[in-house]
Design a protein around this motif. Structure first.
Motif, PDB file in Angstrom:
ATOM      1  N   GLN A  77       0.847  -1.187   0.000  1.00 10.18           N
ATOM      2  CA  GLN A  77       0.000   0.000   0.000  1.00 10.18           C
ATOM      3  C   GLN A  77       0.892   1.249   0.000  1.00 10.18           C
ATOM      4  N   ILE A  78       0.530   2.220  -0.834  1.00  8.44           N
ATOM      5  CA  ILE A  78       1.274   3.476  -0.936  1.00  8.44           C
ATOM      6  C   ILE A  78       0.268   4.613  -0.946  1.00  8.44           C
ATOM      7  N   ALA A  79       0.564   5.676  -0.208  1.00  7.89           N
ATOM      8  CA  ALA A  79      -0.332   6.837  -0.177  1.00  7.89           C
ATOM      9  C   ALA A  79       0.493   8.118  -0.226  1.00  7.89           C
ATOM     10  N   PHE A  80      -0.024   9.105  -0.969  1.00  9.79           N
ATOM     11  CA  PHE A  80       0.643  10.400  -1.057  1.00  9.79           C
ATOM     12  C   PHE A  80      -0.364  11.432  -1.535  1.00  9.79           C
ATOM     13  N   LYS A 105       4.239   5.978 -13.509  1.00  8.04           N
ATOM     14  CA  LYS A 105       5.057   5.278 -12.518  1.00  8.04           C
ATOM     15  C   LYS A 105       5.519   6.254 -11.445  1.00  8.04           C
ATOM     16  N   LEU A 106       5.786   5.713 -10.274  1.00  7.68           N
ATOM     17  CA  LEU A 106       6.303   6.489  -9.158  1.00  7.68           C
ATOM     18  C   LEU A 106       7.812   6.594  -9.303  1.00  7.68           C
ATOM     19  N   THR A 107       8.319   7.826  -9.222  1.00  9.68           N
ATOM     20  CA  THR A 107       9.738   8.042  -9.417  1.00  9.68           C
ATOM     21  C   THR A 107      10.223   9.187  -8.547  1.00  9.68           C
ATOM     22  N   THR A 108      11.524   9.385  -8.505  1.00  7.21           N
ATOM     23  CA  THR A 108      12.111  10.532  -7.809  1.00  7.21           C
ATOM     24  C   THR A 108      13.064  11.249  -8.762  1.00  7.21           C
ATOM     25  N   LYS A 109      13.145  12.571  -8.592  1.00  2.83           N
ATOM     26  CA  LYS A 109      14.025  13.372  -9.432  1.00  2.83           C
ATOM     27  C   LYS A 109      14.583  14.525  -8.626  1.00  2.83           C
ATOM     28  N   ARG A 110      15.727  14.994  -9.067  1.00  2.94           N
ATOM     29  CA  ARG A 110      16.307  16.196  -8.492  1.00  2.94           C
ATOM     30  C   ARG A 110      15.963  17.380  -9.384  1.00  2.94           C
ATOM     31  N   THR A 111      15.701  18.503  -8.778  1.00  5.04           N
ATOM     32  CA  THR A 111      15.398  19.718  -9.530  1.00  5.04           C
ATOM     33  C   THR A 111      16.525  20.722  -9.343  1.00  5.04           C
ATOM     34  N   GLU A 112      16.531  21.734 -10.202  1.00 11.12           N
ATOM     35  CA  GLU A 112      17.554  22.770 -10.092  1.00 11.12           C
ATOM     36  C   GLU A 112      17.430  23.546  -8.786  1.00 11.12           C
ATOM     37  N   GLU A 116      17.950  17.718  -3.353  1.00 11.87           N
ATOM     38  CA  GLU A 116      17.395  16.526  -2.727  1.00 11.87           C
ATOM     39  C   GLU A 116      16.366  15.870  -3.653  1.00 11.87           C
ATOM     40  N   PRO A 117      16.360  14.539  -3.752  1.00  3.25           N
ATOM     41  CA  PRO A 117      15.379  13.864  -4.619  1.00  3.25           C
ATOM     42  C   PRO A 117      13.945  14.149  -4.163  1.00  3.25           C
ATOM     43  N   LYS A 118      13.093  14.464  -5.120  1.00  2.00           N
ATOM     44  CA  LYS A 118      11.687  14.738  -4.843  1.00  2.00           C
ATOM     45  C   LYS A 118      10.822  13.684  -5.538  1.00  2.00           C
ATOM     46  N   PRO A 119       9.704  13.309  -4.918  1.00  3.73           N
ATOM     47  CA  PRO A 119       8.837  12.302  -5.544  1.00  3.73           C
ATOM     48  C   PRO A 119       7.983  12.901  -6.665  1.00  3.73           C
ATOM     49  N   PHE A 120       7.777  12.128  -7.700  1.00  4.15           N
ATOM     50  CA  PHE A 120       6.950  12.529  -8.842  1.00  4.15           C
ATOM     51  C   PHE A 120       6.135  11.330  -9.308  1.00  4.15           C
ATOM     52  N   LEU A 121       5.041  11.617 -10.004  1.00  4.20           N
ATOM     53  CA  LEU A 121       4.397  10.631 -10.855  1.00  4.20           C
ATOM     54  C   LEU A 121       4.823  10.948 -12.275  1.00  4.20           C
ATOM     55  N   GLY A 122       5.488  10.004 -12.895  1.00  7.43           N
ATOM     56  CA  GLY A 122       5.943  10.207 -14.265  1.00  7.43           C
ATOM     57  C   GLY A 122       4.953   9.597 -15.243  1.00  7.43           C
ATOM     58  N   PHE A 123       4.316  10.455 -16.061  1.00  5.86           N
ATOM     59  CA  PHE A 123       3.346   9.996 -17.063  1.00  5.86           C
ATOM     60  C   PHE A 123       4.000  10.003 -18.447  1.00  5.86           C
ATOM     61  N   VAL A 124       3.693   8.992 -19.246  1.00  5.05           N
ATOM     62  CA  VAL A 124       4.143   8.938 -20.636  1.00  5.05           C
ATOM     63  C   VAL A 124       2.928   8.703 -21.518  1.00  5.05           C
ATOM     64  N   ASP A 135       5.994  15.090 -15.784  1.00  2.94           N
ATOM     65  CA  ASP A 135       6.430  14.785 -14.424  1.00  2.94           C
ATOM     66  C   ASP A 135       5.587  15.609 -13.465  1.00  2.94           C
ATOM     67  N   MET A 136       4.721  14.937 -12.712  1.00  2.00           N
ATOM     68  CA  MET A 136       3.804  15.619 -11.811  1.00  2.00           C
ATOM     69  C   MET A 136       4.318  15.515 -10.369  1.00  2.00           C
ATOM     70  N   PRO A 137       4.661  16.638  -9.749  1.00  2.00           N
ATOM     71  CA  PRO A 137       5.123  16.592  -8.354  1.00  2.00           C
ATOM     72  C   PRO A 137       4.026  16.059  -7.439  1.00  2.00           C
ATOM     73  N   ILE A 138       4.433  15.291  -6.444  1.00  2.00           N
ATOM     74  CA  ILE A 138       3.494  14.750  -5.463  1.00  2.00           C
ATOM     75  C   ILE A 138       4.087  14.930  -4.071  1.00  2.00           C
ATOM     76  N   GLY A 139       3.288  14.682  -3.048  1.00  2.00           N
ATOM     77  CA  GLY A 139       3.799  14.719  -1.687  1.00  2.00           C
ATOM     78  C   GLY A 139       4.636  13.496  -1.389  1.00  2.00           C
TER      79      GLY A 139
END
Length: 307
Positions: A77-80, A105-112, A116-124, A135-139
């Motif tokens: 289970q995952i919630a955000f 998919k659930l992913t993490t990325k660094r921004t300028e 620190e890595p931030k969580p995103f939902l990556g849509f294709v 790339d949609m930022p999430i909590g």
């Protein structure tokens, strides 16, 4: 912690045209709870300024067969938290390019701005020779106890003694409540086991009320005695004194939002008042492949404190 899936065409349509716009009426954000067999959207009072809104969709409704995977150390289970406007923008973008598939998919990325890595939902979005990535930022994913709390808030059992099905009378009820907005901020709302819905507003010298009779009552039970009073207010009072009716005061704006959720695919629109008169409950019930258990939208409206 992993999440990867491909939405079905029906799933994209349900989210874009129904569930996400309905949730967005009540608040800008919500909690997305991913589980092995279903997905929940949860909005509590901190998101909505009062109403409690949840939606549930089974995996086979939202996603392509064998194209859904969620994995975590907490019973998978995952919630955000997500921003509903961002999600709606992604869904509409997919429709605009005539996408053949929309994967996420659930992913993490660094921004300028932040190393620190931030969580995103990556849509294709894939459509012909066109591929669009969002790339949609999430909590940050919630802790285990927070996930459990979201699941408790997402669980909808039968919470009212009885419900009235407003489905066939919904357009007329919508028109009446729309007129109420010009008279008062609050409306008195009553239901009876005889299948009657009462709505009334009052302000200074203006008083307006309407009664819808013989609506379908759920769950089916022994038919209560017929009401003998000659007018609507007396019939509601008669039913209430016999234990067959109840009434509360709710905000017109919240009632209007609940009634105008863009859910044109529902099979039933159930409305009930909690036994303790603590809230009004709307439950939009849908049919999918002959079953009513695959998806629903639940809205609990708070009542005036004097109730």
């Amino acid at each position: 912690m992993r999440f990867k899936a491909t939405l079905s065409d029906r799933g994209v349509s349900l989210l874009e045209r129904g569930f996400v716009p309905s949730l967005e009426k009540f608040g800008k954000t919500c909690c997305l709870l991913l589980r092995e067999e279903d997905v929940h959207f949860v909005q509590n009072a901190t998101c909505t300024d009062g109403p409690h809104v949840t939606a549930k969709l089974d995996r086979q409704v939202l996603f392509q067969t064998n194209k859904y995977h969620v994995e975590s150390k907490h019973s998978n289970q995952i919630a955000f938290e997500i921003d509903l406007h961002h999600l709606l923008r992604v869904l509409r973008s997919a429709g605009a390019v005539g996408s053949e598939s929309l994967s996420v998919k659930l992913t993490t990325k660094r921004t300028e701005e932040d190393p620190e890595p931030k969580p995103f939902l990556g849509f294709v979005t894939q459509g012909g020779d066109v591929q669009i990535e969002h790339d949609m930022p999430i909590g940050y994913p919630m802790e285990n106890d927070e996930v459990d709390q979201m699941l408790r808030e997402a669980t909808v059992a039968q919470v009212c003694p009885y419900y009235l099905d407003l489905h066939w009378d919904l357009p007329r009820i919508q028109q009446v409540v729309e007129r109420f907005k010009n008279i008062s901020d609050e409306t008195r709302m009553g239901t009876t086991k005889q299948g009657d819905l009462h709505l009334q507003v009052e302000k200074t010298s203006i008083r307006m009320g309407v009664e819808y009779r013989n609506l379908k009552v759920a769950p089916a039970c022994e038919e209560p005695p017929s009401l003998v009073a000659s007018n609507a207010s007396e019939r509601l009072e008669e039913a209430t004194e016999a234990g067959d009716g109840n009434s509360v005061t709710v905000q017109v704006k919240n009632l209007n939002k609940a009634l105008r959720c863009p859910m044109d695919m529902q099979e039933r629109v159930l409305c009930g008042i909690a036994e303790n008169r603590g809230y009004v409950h709307f439950l939009f019930v849908f049919s999918h492949e002959g079953s009513r258990d695959h998806m629903h939208l639940s809205i609990k409206l708070p009542v005036a404190e004097d109730d």
